[in-house]
Motif scaffolding. Structure first.
Motif, PDB file in Angstrom:
ATOM      1  N   ILE A  65       0.841  -1.206   0.000  1.00  0.00           N
ATOM      2  CA  ILE A  65       0.000   0.000   0.000  1.00  0.00           C
ATOM      3  C   ILE A  65       0.872   1.249   0.000  1.00  0.00           C
ATOM      4  CG2 ILE A  65      -1.619   1.381   1.375  1.00  0.00           C
ATOM      5  CD1 ILE A  65      -2.835  -1.285   2.350  1.00  0.00           C
ATOM      6  N   VAL A  66       1.881   1.275   0.877  1.00  0.00           N
ATOM      7  CA  VAL A  66       2.756   2.452   0.992  1.00  0.00           C
ATOM      8  C   VAL A  66       3.573   2.650  -0.278  1.00  0.00           C
ATOM      9  CG1 VAL A  66       4.707   3.436   2.263  1.00  0.00           C
ATOM     10  CG2 VAL A  66       2.808   2.402   3.510  1.00  0.00           C
ATOM     11  N   VAL A  67       4.056   1.558  -0.875  1.00  0.00           N
ATOM     12  CA  VAL A  67       4.828   1.674  -2.121  1.00  0.00           C
ATOM     13  C   VAL A  67       3.943   2.214  -3.240  1.00  0.00           C
ATOM     14  CG1 VAL A  67       5.957   0.315  -3.945  1.00  0.00           C
ATOM     15  CG2 VAL A  67       6.568  -0.058  -1.553  1.00  0.00           C
ATOM     16  N   ALA A  68       2.710   1.718  -3.339  1.00  0.00           N
ATOM     17  CA  ALA A  68       1.822   2.121  -4.432  1.00  0.00           C
ATOM     18  C   ALA A  68       1.235   3.522  -4.253  1.00  0.00           C
ATOM     19  CB  ALA A  68       0.686   1.106  -4.582  1.00  0.00           C
ATOM     20  N   ASP A  69       0.813   3.835  -3.028  1.00  0.00           N
ATOM     21  CA  ASP A  69       0.065   5.080  -2.806  1.00  0.00           C
ATOM     22  C   ASP A  69       0.671   6.013  -1.768  1.00  0.00           C
ATOM     23  OD1 ASP A  69      -1.958   4.196  -4.579  1.00  0.00           O
ATOM     24  OD2 ASP A  69      -2.862   3.016  -2.980  1.00  0.00           O
ATOM     25  N   LYS A  72      -0.614   8.074   2.378  1.00  0.00           N
ATOM     26  CA  LYS A  72      -2.020   8.433   2.212  1.00  0.00           C
ATOM     27  C   LYS A  72      -2.870   7.223   1.841  1.00  0.00           C
ATOM     28  CE  LYS A  72      -1.935   9.805  -2.606  1.00  0.00           C
ATOM     29  NZ  LYS A  72      -2.259  10.786  -3.585  1.00  0.00           N
ATOM     30  N   GLY A  73      -2.259   6.189   1.284  1.00  0.00           N
ATOM     31  CA  GLY A  73      -2.975   4.963   0.956  1.00  0.00           C
ATOM     32  C   GLY A  73      -3.535   4.270   2.180  1.00  0.00           C
ATOM     33  N   LEU A  74      -2.883   4.452   3.317  1.00  0.00           N
ATOM     34  CA  LEU A  74      -3.362   3.862   4.574  1.00  0.00           C
ATOM     35  C   LEU A  74      -4.551   4.626   5.136  1.00  0.00           C
ATOM     36  CD1 LEU A  74       0.065   3.107   6.287  1.00  0.00           C
ATOM     37  CD2 LEU A  74      -1.517   1.454   5.267  1.00  0.00           C
TER      38      LEU A  74
END
Length: 104
Positions: A65-69, A72-74
């Protein structure tokens, strides 16, 4: 601001009970929201060994999630959660206190 002592819980107004419940809901979701996002993603992931499985576990999910977004993805969907957290938790708190009063 002076504190007012109450002799029991029934002395607290329903409005204050609602506000206490709402505040507790906001505090809870602010602290736990990223963990809930990870939990939800892992729960909706494919079964182990299938082609639709995206995550090997919670830490793998968080990393992806952190790598992709980014961070803020969390927090995707956070404001929607906050919009319901106060009213829902306030109503639950008042309802619980009312039920406890009835059963006394």
């Amino acid at each position: 601001m002076a504190r007012q002592k109450t002799s029991n819980r029934s002395d607290v107004s329903s409005t204050l009970k609602f506000l206490y419940g709402a505040a507790s809901g906001y505090i809870f979701w602010v602290t736990i929201y990223p963990v809930d996002v990870i939990k939800s993603r892992v729960q909706t992931d494919g079964f182990k060994g299938t082609l639709d499985q995206k995550y090997k576990g919670s830490f793998d999910c968080a990393r992806k999630i952190v790598v992709a977004d980014g961070l803020k993805g969390l927090y995707r969907g956070f404001w929607t959660c906050m919009a319901r957290a106060g009213p829902v938790n306030g109503i639950v708190f008042v309802s619980f206190e009312t039920a406890m009063k009835v059963t006394e």
